[in-house]
Design an enzyme around this catalytic site. Structure first.
Site, PDB file in Angstrom:
ATOM      1  N   ARG A   1       0.918  -1.250   0.047  1.00 56.52           N
ATOM      2  CA  ARG A   1      -0.037   0.098   0.050  1.00 56.52           C
ATOM      3  C   ARG A   1       0.944   1.197  -0.046  1.00 56.52           C
ATOM      4  NH1 ARG A   1      -3.529   3.091   4.281  1.00 56.52           N
ATOM      5  NH2 ARG A   1      -5.240   3.899   2.936  1.00 56.52           N
TER       6      ARG A   1
ATOM      7  N   HIS B   1       0.597   4.355  -2.768  1.00 54.02           N
ATOM      8  CA  HIS B   1       0.395   5.589  -2.380  1.00 54.02           C
ATOM      9  C   HIS B   1       1.510   6.672  -2.773  1.00 54.02           C
ATOM     10  CE1 HIS B   1      -3.278   5.358   0.502  1.00 54.02           C
ATOM     11  NE2 HIS B   1      -3.490   4.592  -0.411  1.00 54.02           N
TER      12      HIS B   1
ATOM     13  N   VAL C   1       0.970   9.648  -6.426  1.00 58.67           N
ATOM     14  CA  VAL C   1       1.171  11.136  -6.027  1.00 58.67           C
ATOM     15  C   VAL C   1       2.391  11.455  -6.390  1.00 58.67           C
ATOM     16  CG1 VAL C   1       1.188  12.870  -3.895  1.00 58.67           C
ATOM     17  CG2 VAL C   1      -0.242  10.723  -4.052  1.00 58.67           C
TER      18      VAL C   1
ATOM     19  N   GLY D   1       4.310  10.411  -9.046  1.00 57.43           N
ATOM     20  CA  GLY D   1       4.903   9.178  -9.366  1.00 57.43           C
ATOM     21  C   GLY D   1       5.612   8.588  -8.532  1.00 57.43           C
TER      22      GLY D   1
ATOM     23  N   ASP E   1       8.455   8.394  -6.575  1.00 61.85           N
ATOM     24  CA  ASP E   1       9.659   9.262  -6.286  1.00 61.85           C
ATOM     25  C   ASP E   1      10.021   9.246  -4.725  1.00 61.85           C
ATOM     26  OD1 ASP E   1       7.435  10.411  -5.303  1.00 61.85           O
ATOM     27  OD2 ASP E   1       7.860  12.357  -6.626  1.00 61.85           O
TER      28      ASP E   1
ATOM     29  N   GLU F   1       3.195  14.408   2.526  1.00 63.29           N
ATOM     30  CA  GLU F   1       2.223  13.657   2.064  1.00 63.29           C
ATOM     31  C   GLU F   1       1.650  12.789   3.309  1.00 63.29           C
ATOM     32  OE1 GLU F   1       3.381  11.595  -1.312  1.00 63.29           O
ATOM     33  OE2 GLU F   1       3.931  13.657  -2.171  1.00 63.29           O
TER      34      GLU F   1
ATOM     35  N   ASN G   1      -3.404   9.195   4.181  1.00 61.18           N
ATOM     36  CA  ASN G   1      -2.279   8.475   4.765  1.00 61.18           C
ATOM     37  C   ASN G   1      -2.153   8.660   6.384  1.00 61.18           C
ATOM     38  OD1 ASN G   1      -1.599   7.857   2.100  1.00 61.18           O
ATOM     39  ND2 ASN G   1      -0.378   9.685   1.748  1.00 61.18           N
TER      40      ASN G   1
ATOM     41  N   HIS H   1      -6.372  -5.916  -2.107  1.00 59.12           N
ATOM     42  CA  HIS H   1      -7.148  -6.136  -0.947  1.00 59.12           C
ATOM     43  C   HIS H   1      -7.179  -7.560  -0.334  1.00 59.12           C
ATOM     44  CE1 HIS H   1      -8.960  -1.711  -0.980  1.00 59.12           C
ATOM     45  NE2 HIS H   1      -7.462  -1.827  -0.733  1.00 59.12           N
ATOM     46  N   THR H   2      -6.760  -8.311  -1.049  1.00 62.04           N
ATOM     47  CA  THR H   2      -6.805 -10.032  -0.932  1.00 62.04           C
ATOM     48  C   THR H   2      -5.767 -10.020   0.237  1.00 62.04           C
ATOM     49  OG1 THR H   2      -6.036 -12.218  -1.315  1.00 62.04           O
ATOM     50  CG2 THR H   2      -4.764 -10.204  -2.386  1.00 62.04           C
TER      51      THR H   2
ATOM     52  N   ASP I   1      -9.805  -9.222   3.097  1.00 56.89           N
ATOM     53  CA  ASP I   1     -10.312 -10.285   2.557  1.00 56.89           C
ATOM     54  C   ASP I   1     -10.723 -11.375   3.783  1.00 56.89           C
ATOM     55  OD1 ASP I   1     -10.533 -12.777   1.495  1.00 56.89           O
ATOM     56  OD2 ASP I   1      -8.577 -12.899   0.583  1.00 56.89           O
TER      57      ASP I   1
ATOM     58  N   THR J   1      -8.954 -15.262   3.181  1.00 61.54           N
ATOM     59  CA  THR J   1      -7.650 -15.612   3.452  1.00 61.54           C
ATOM     60  C   THR J   1      -6.839 -14.204   3.520  1.00 61.54           C
ATOM     61  OG1 THR J   1      -7.374 -15.841   0.962  1.00 61.54           O
ATOM     62  CG2 THR J   1      -7.508 -17.973   2.345  1.00 61.54           C
TER      63      THR J   1
ATOM     64  N   ASP K   1      -3.895 -14.128  -3.034  1.00 61.63           N
ATOM     65  CA  ASP K   1      -4.608 -14.941  -3.832  1.00 61.63           C
ATOM     66  C   ASP K   1      -6.012 -14.391  -4.435  1.00 61.63           C
ATOM     67  OD1 ASP K   1      -6.525 -14.829  -1.746  1.00 61.63           O
ATOM     68  OD2 ASP K   1      -6.208 -16.673  -1.003  1.00 61.63           O
TER      69      ASP K   1
HETATM   70  C1  HEM Z   1      -9.550   1.195  -5.673  1.00 53.16           C
HETATM   71  C2  HEM Z   1      -9.248   2.105  -4.630  1.00 53.16           C
HETATM   72  C3  HEM Z   1      -8.871   1.834  -3.405  1.00 53.16           C
HETATM   73  C4  HEM Z   1      -9.219   2.328  -2.129  1.00 53.16           C
HETATM   74  C5  HEM Z   1     -10.665   3.193  -1.975  1.00 53.16           C
HETATM   75  C6  HEM Z   1      -8.542   1.882  -0.995  1.00 53.16           C
HETATM   76  C7  HEM Z   1      -8.779   2.208   0.300  1.00 53.16           C
HETATM   77  C8  HEM Z   1      -7.996   1.501   1.284  1.00 53.16           C
HETATM   78  C9  HEM Z   1      -8.366   1.897   2.659  1.00 53.16           C
HETATM   79  C10 HEM Z   1      -9.396   2.792   3.249  1.00 53.16           C
HETATM   80  C11 HEM Z   1      -7.707   1.012   3.329  1.00 53.16           C
HETATM   81  C12 HEM Z   1      -7.575   0.695   4.883  1.00 53.16           C
HETATM   82  C13 HEM Z   1      -6.698   2.012   5.457  1.00 53.16           C
HETATM   83  C14 HEM Z   1      -6.713   2.015   7.045  1.00 53.16           C
HETATM   84  O1  HEM Z   1      -7.515   1.222   7.524  1.00 53.16           O
HETATM   85  O2  HEM Z   1      -6.055   2.825   7.672  1.00 53.16           O
HETATM   86  C15 HEM Z   1      -6.664   0.258   2.549  1.00 53.16           C
HETATM   87  C16 HEM Z   1      -5.802  -0.677   2.588  1.00 53.16           C
HETATM   88  C17 HEM Z   1      -5.036  -1.296   1.904  1.00 53.16           C
HETATM   89  N1  HEM Z   1      -4.874  -0.949   0.490  1.00 53.16           N
HETATM   90 FE1  HEM Z   1      -6.126  -0.133  -0.562  1.00 53.16          FE
HETATM   91  N2  HEM Z   1      -7.671   1.300  -1.632  1.00 53.16           N
HETATM   92  C18 HEM Z   1      -7.456   0.982  -3.013  1.00 53.16           C
HETATM   93  C19 HEM Z   1      -6.496   0.586  -3.843  1.00 53.16           C
HETATM   94  C20 HEM Z   1      -5.534  -0.101  -3.555  1.00 53.16           C
HETATM   95  C21 HEM Z   1      -4.436  -0.508  -4.390  1.00 53.16           C
HETATM   96  C22 HEM Z   1      -4.447  -0.176  -5.817  1.00 53.16           C
HETATM   97  C23 HEM Z   1      -3.689  -1.120  -3.810  1.00 53.16           C
HETATM   98  C24 HEM Z   1      -2.270  -1.947  -4.064  1.00 53.16           C
HETATM   99  C25 HEM Z   1      -1.911  -2.178  -5.542  1.00 53.16           C
HETATM  100  C26 HEM Z   1      -4.018  -1.235  -2.391  1.00 53.16           C
HETATM  101  C27 HEM Z   1      -3.325  -1.885  -1.313  1.00 53.16           C
HETATM  102  C28 HEM Z   1      -4.003  -1.972   0.163  1.00 53.16           C
HETATM  103  C29 HEM Z   1      -3.437  -2.800   0.929  1.00 53.16           C
HETATM  104  C30 HEM Z   1      -2.492  -3.960   0.729  1.00 53.16           C
HETATM  105  C31 HEM Z   1      -4.019  -2.416   2.134  1.00 53.16           C
HETATM  106  C32 HEM Z   1      -3.974  -3.122   3.539  1.00 53.16           C
HETATM  107  C33 HEM Z   1      -2.815  -2.156   4.091  1.00 53.16           C
HETATM  108  C34 HEM Z   1      -2.511  -2.697   5.678  1.00 53.16           C
HETATM  109  O3  HEM Z   1      -2.851  -3.770   6.377  1.00 53.16           O
HETATM  110  O4  HEM Z   1      -1.738  -1.949   6.267  1.00 53.16           O
HETATM  111  N3  HEM Z   1      -4.980  -0.529  -2.334  1.00 53.16           N
HETATM  112  N4  HEM Z   1      -7.206   0.533   1.087  1.00 53.16           N
END
Ligand code: HEM
Ligand SMILES: *[C@@H]1O[C@H](CO)[C@@H](O)[C@H](O)[C@H]1NC(C)=O
Ligand SMILES: *[C@@H]1O[C@H](CO)[C@@H](O)[C@H](O)[C@H]1NC(C)=O
Ligand SMILES: *[C@@H]1O[C@H](CO)[C@@H](O)[C@H](O)[C@H]1NC(C)=O
Ligand SMILES: *[C@@H]1O[C@H](CO)[C@@H](O)[C@H](O)[C@H]1NC(C)=O
Length: 318
Positions: A69, A73, A77, A79, A81, A102, A108, A207-208, A238, A241, A246
């Site tokens: 994640r 992020h 933003v 790129g 960098d 940021e 964030n 989000h898997t 998820d 799992t 997955d």
């Molecule tokens: C499609 C739009 C997306 C939205 C609205 C979104 C939003 C969020 C939010 C709100 C969280 C939880 C943050 C928290 O509880 O503090 C999260 C977690 C996460 N996001 Fe996304 N996300 C998106 C796309 C992505 C993308 C494209 C990736 C990576 C390629 C990603 C990877 C992750 C991961 C791995 C987590 C878990 C992080 C952790 O456990 O620390 N997300 N996301």
């Protein structure tokens, strides 16, 4: 003779480095001619150590999700960098902000994790080859290593990113999607970064793995998944799992998607078709996720003589 041959090699080497810098492109073997040629090994070792031997909250499998994640992020933003790693910098005497961070942007703040892991990898890399590898490349490599460590796909990464001397909190607030986004907003924000709806669905498959704070969960999910209250609690993105990369995330997205933004991927038939495809074929998901990640890793990169190689990832090098 020997020394002139060595000199010749050095000259060729310099020419090679110079030409890749002059072209200002990422390349597959960017660090091959440096003593950082084992960079990817160092990153993989540190990521595995963190995920599998360091206890939470500093390590553990969830930290793999956090690293992925963090890279997303960063890339959306300015790129890829490493702008997301910079701390706020204020002129204390004048009480003025020199560099906005940021980290303070709403998607964030109190949310991103993994900064210490990147710092540790950077320290290890600096011990081997000081001043050579950017924080931006380390972040890209760490995200890939994390996905692979959690049994997900790999992808080819071109290297040679350089680190920004700026960050942009406003852009972080504007460009990053929020958990209550509807489908049009998600499509719009990803389109702005050159990704189509299919790639939005593939990338959402991140989000898997990992967790979200219960305060961000859809109200129905909050009731079901945060029975002991919302404050300070997290739930798995998820439900099936959460620690394995997955395709189970796509399983019952309408019913089980933790975030509103997950559920809306099934709210339009043409987009839902991608969800169905990834749900029924993990290979297709892995293939599409990998190629979208490769493309994400090339967004707005600084190369050649642009930007800098930071020593401390949280500070601009003076
Ligand atoms: C499609 C739009 C997306 C939205 C609205 C979104 C939003 C969020 C939010 C709100 C969280 C939880 C943050 C928290 O509880 O503090 C999260 C977690 C996460 N996001 Fe996304 N996300 C998106 C796309 C992505 C993308 C494209 C990736 C990576 C390629 C990603 C990877 C992750 C991961 C791995 C987590 C878990 C992080 C952790 O456990 O620390 N997300 N996301
Ligand atoms: C690696 O190369 C850099 C730059 O050429 C040099 O400063 C550093 O001393 C080298 N480190 C090691 C451990 O050889
Ligand atoms: C920050 O990003 C916004 C777009 O969200 C842009 O309008 C602004 O010019 C950027 N600021 C700097 C200093 O680059
Ligand atoms: C896409 O970018 C443009 C230009 O920066 C901006 O005006 C627009 O609001 C963005 N779209 C979304 C959905 O964020
Ligand atoms: C979806 O939900 C149904 C009913 O609750 C369950 O039988 C099925 O196993 C779930 N599918 C997946 C892929 O988790």
């Amino acid at each position: 003779m020997a020394s002139s041959t060595a000199g010749g090699h050095c000259f060729l080497l310099a020419l090679l480095l110079l030409s890749s810098a002059a072209y200002g492109q990422l390349s597959e073997n960017f660090y091959a001619a440096t003593n950082c040629s084992n960079l990817d090994e160092i990153v993989k070792r540190e990521v595995s150590r963190t995920l599998f031997t360091v206890p939470p909250p500093d390590g553990g499998r969830r930290m793999g999700a956090s690293l992925l994640r963090l890279f997303f992020h960063d890339s959306f933003v300015q790129g890829c960098d490493a702008s997301v790693l910079l701390d706020i910098n204020t002129d204390v005497r004048k009480g003025r902000i020199i560099l906005s961070s940021e980290k303070q942007a709403s998607p964030n703040f109190n949310s991103l994790r993994g900064f210490d892991v990147i710092d540790r990898i950077k320290d290890e890399v600096e011990r081997n080859c000081p001043g050579v590898v950017s924080c931006a490349d380390i972040l890209a490599l760490a995200a890939r290593a994390a996905v692979v460590a959690l049994e997900g796909p790999t992808w080819p990464l071109l290297l040679g990113r350089r680190d920004s001397t700026t960050a942009n909190m406003t852009e972080a607030n504007n460009a990053l999607p929020g958990p209550n986004s509807n489908l049009d907003e998600l499509i719009g924000k990803f389109h702005n970064k050159s990704f189509n709806a299919r790639e939005l669905v593939a990338l959402s498959g991140a989000h898997t793995i990992g967790q979200a704070q219960c305060q961000f969960a859809d109200p129905k999910q909050q009731k079901a998944r945060c029975p002991n209250g919302v404050v300070g609690k997290t739930a798995s993105l998820d439900v099936h799992t959460p620690e394995v990369f997955d395709n189970r995330y796509y399983g019952n997205l309408t019913k089980d998607g933790l975030l509103h933004s997950d559920q809306v991927l099934t709210s339009r038939d043409d987009v839902k078709a991608f969800v169905e495809e990834y749900k029924s074929n993990q290979d297709t998901f892995f293939r599409d996720f990998a190629s979208a990640m490769k493309r994400m890793s090339e967004l707005g990169v600084l190369t050649g003589t642009n930007g800098q190689i930071r020593t401390d990832c949280s500070r601009v090098l003076n």
